[in-house]
Design an enzyme around this catalytic site. Sequence first.
Site, mmCIF file in Angstrom:
data_model
loop_
_atom_site.group_PDB
_atom_site.id
_atom_site.type_symbol
_atom_site.label_atom_id
_atom_site.label_comp_id
_atom_site.label_asym_id
_atom_site.label_seq_id
_atom_site.Cartn_x
_atom_site.Cartn_y
_atom_site.Cartn_z
ATOM 1 N N GLU A 256 0.305 8.350 -9.629
ATOM 2 C CA GLU A 256 -0.381 7.976 -8.457
ATOM 3 C C GLU A 256 0.137 6.464 -7.997
ATOM 4 O OE1 GLU A 256 -4.735 8.303 -9.237
ATOM 5 O OE2 GLU A 256 -4.259 9.063 -10.934
ATOM 6 N N GLU B 32 -10.151 2.080 -5.081
ATOM 7 C CA GLU B 32 -9.592 0.726 -4.766
ATOM 8 C C GLU B 32 -10.143 0.702 -3.065
ATOM 9 O OE1 GLU B 32 -8.057 -0.312 -7.060
ATOM 10 O OE2 GLU B 32 -6.883 -2.131 -6.382
ATOM 11 N N LYS C 220 -0.688 2.777 -7.118
ATOM 12 C CA LYS C 220 -1.361 1.697 -7.306
ATOM 13 C C LYS C 220 -1.693 0.570 -6.170
ATOM 14 C CE LYS C 220 -2.218 -1.593 -10.981
ATOM 15 N NZ LYS C 220 -2.748 -2.780 -10.194
ATOM 16 N N LEU D 294 -5.437 -1.823 -16.849
ATOM 17 C CA LEU D 294 -4.380 -0.818 -17.334
ATOM 18 C C LEU D 294 -3.505 -1.841 -17.867
ATOM 19 C CD1 LEU D 294 -3.885 1.368 -14.067
ATOM 20 C CD2 LEU D 294 -5.010 2.102 -16.284
ATOM 21 N N ARG E 56 -15.210 -4.492 -10.286
ATOM 22 C CA ARG E 56 -14.851 -4.420 -11.754
ATOM 23 C C ARG E 56 -15.466 -5.567 -12.632
ATOM 24 N NH1 ARG E 56 -9.578 -1.696 -13.209
ATOM 25 N NH2 ARG E 56 -8.656 -3.503 -11.991
ATOM 26 N N CYS F 147 15.663 -29.633 22.814
ATOM 27 C CA CYS F 147 16.508 -28.618 22.416
ATOM 28 C C CYS F 147 17.450 -29.106 21.258
ATOM 29 C CB CYS F 147 17.233 -28.190 23.509
ATOM 30 S SG CYS F 147 18.836 -26.745 22.755
ATOM 31 N N CYS G 100 14.627 -23.222 25.791
ATOM 32 C CA CYS G 100 15.328 -24.309 26.317
ATOM 33 C C CYS G 100 15.677 -23.777 27.797
ATOM 34 C CB CYS G 100 16.826 -24.420 25.402
ATOM 35 S SG CYS G 100 17.953 -25.458 26.435
HETATM 36 O O1 I6G Z 1 -6.899 -0.417 -11.388
HETATM 37 C C1 I6G Z 1 -6.249 0.826 -11.446
HETATM 38 C C2 I6G Z 1 -5.754 1.435 -10.317
HETATM 39 C C3 I6G Z 1 -5.195 2.679 -9.842
HETATM 40 C C4 I6G Z 1 -7.015 1.741 -12.258
HETATM 41 C C5 I6G Z 1 -6.469 3.157 -12.073
HETATM 42 C C6 I6G Z 1 -5.850 3.598 -11.095
HETATM 43 O O2 I6G Z 1 -5.376 4.779 -10.935
HETATM 44 C C7 I6G Z 1 -4.702 5.221 -9.839
HETATM 45 N N1 I6G Z 1 -6.837 4.251 -12.982
HETATM 46 C C8 I6G Z 1 -7.463 3.561 -14.153
HETATM 47 C C9 I6G Z 1 -8.104 4.979 -15.145
HETATM 48 C C10 I6G Z 1 -7.961 2.274 -14.209
HETATM 49 N N2 I6G Z 1 -7.442 1.517 -13.611
HETATM 50 C C11 I6G Z 1 -8.818 2.165 -15.495
#
Ligand code: I6G
Length: 675
Positions: A116, A175, A118, A85, A139, A410, A428
């Site tokens: 959202e 993730e 990360k 990203l 990835r 001490c 001590c």
């Molecule tokens: O690396 C990423 C973390 C979180 C992402 C992501 C993301 O969405 C919550 N979304 C996309 C589309 C991509 N990497 C490419």
Amino acid sequence: MTNHDEAAERVQVLRDEIAQHNYAYHDADAPLIPDSAYDKLVRELQDLEAEHPDLVTADSPTQLVGATPTTSFAPVTHRQRMMSLDNAFDADELREWAAKLARSLDGQAVPAYVCELKFDGLAVSIRYENGELVQAATRGNGKVGEDVTHNVRTIADVPQTLKGDPPAVIEVRGEVYLSLANFEALNAAQIEAGEKTYVNPRNTAAGALRQKDPTVTASRNLSFWSYQLGEVEGGPELTTHHETFELLKSLGLPVNDHSRVVSTVDEVLAFIAEYETARHDLPYDIDGIVTKVDSLAMQNSLGFTAKAPRWAIAYKLPPEEQTTTLLDIEVSVGAGGQVTPFARLDPVFVGGSTVGTATLHNQDQVKAKDVRPGDTVIVRKAGDVIPEVVGPVLSERPKGLKPWVFPTECPVCSTKLIRPEGEARNRCPNYQCPQQVRGRIEHFVSRGAMDIEGFGESRVDLFVSEGMLADVGDIYSLDFERIGAMEGFGQTSVDNLASAIEISKERPLGNMLFGLRIQHVGSTVGETLAAGFGNLDNLMAASVEQIAEIEGLGPIIAESVHRWFAEPANVAVIDKLRAAGLNLEGPEVEDVAQTLEGLVVVVSGGLEGFSRDDVQTAIKSRGGKSPGSVSKKTTALVVGENPGASKLSKAEELGIPQLDEAQFVELLASGKLPE
Ligand code: I6G
């Protein structure tokens, strides 16, 4: 040399450096610098390339996604690229991104975004065919990743078989991460075994995912959030990104519920501001907020750059880790004699403030982290939590640095330190150690105890070092004439101090008992003892059993109180207080209302108005139970300063109400949970 030549030279240096860090981060799972420093290098390279487009090459790190696949796992070619990203580092950059979207969409503003979290973990793509998990890959460089199917299969959150009506093919992207509770448990086990600790959850998760032996991966208890689709064949027609979440959930995949659909950039920024604070209450680490265009048709028309989708951006949250030089390791001595190592650091700005010292907790932690004076270290400060040294950057360790050795004496009174069996802290043992004397007196005069105004730390320090105070009893025979002759004291300040000391003689007996710093006697236990025995003489004459019989007290408190009054030096202090005319009578006994009858209240973290023992007494004396862990039976979790991550995540998982201190006080009074 021309400006262009200099830029070309700098671009090469940056590319080499970034390549080295990419390898260290993605392939070796051992980053050399914090993320924020890495981002700065990439930013500088991007700026130079923007200024001199002829310097852009296809192999520049700005055009590639990340790790180069290594040979240890089978390569997997992603059927749809796994991009990374683009980042925004401030509100202006985020607004700029939104404005650019509108321009690309012929001036049409984006009607809805999805915000959202990360997660700070490792992106993976998991492929299901006819509902069965067939492959999982990292990835890698975005085109080719590594086959980690066997390891991903060990993650409890990841279903082997999808529920409901799965499409013929579906690639789920998300993730893999390690929860804070599991990270802490893993490190506790490392310390217990005398092994080195792991630096942070992200790298530990990465290491766990790239294990040759899946049973090792399984033992690390990784977790997973799904958030995006890759290749899909069949299944329902989706028109928005947020519908993806519904589809993923219907298939039995874990979807984080902190995402939000919003309609303006201001709302995106409000979401970001909210999670800059709320991130500290989450049971896992996040390092940013991802914002995506919700409409899939708009996503389609916006498309991709070489590296990232145009329709998404990651807003980087301020880093909570930085590197700096560890100048020295010292130890401090607490009022109870506990000796705690701490780091003196070259001051560094991290987690919103400049940090010059950081805790190292105890001897075992220094050993497990193997930090040495002279090391470059990673310092972490998350929210209001006390800054801590996470570990050394080993690649930067100067030659010849010696391990730090815990002092045997001490630092204040030179008494040989002890470490009682089974305890993590060194102590001590000298009760008369000036630092302990100071600590005890500071506590006695403090607000929750005898509340003697104008008797701050510096005055305690002065009177102790002048030999005028050896214990709290001496407060009441201070020589005010001598004080008046000291530098910094005028007649008014001496008179004020004398009168504040005089007033304190009338404080309730419970406050005095709390002020004596008897182990396990907080302010509520002090009050309970005063009320339970009616006066100090009765308490001093009581046996362990008689003390333990008082409602809300138990054998541990009873043992401690009894031991304290059996010590002749303590009795001598009491004699001084008695001679000075302090109030030694308790209050009239009143029945405590049994508001918590049948309720189970777990407390995590420190509360301002209660010591640890007070909290227990406050709950138990009202008929409640207060075990040390959260379970299905828990009525509420009270969350104070620095709560334990495992209790928080368990409460979240079980949907147990979480109360702050004010709500807890209300619960004590009414027995009812807040609306
Ligand atoms: O690396 C990423 C973390 C979180 C992402 C992501 C993301 O969405 C919550 N979304 C996309 C589309 C991509 N990497 C490419």
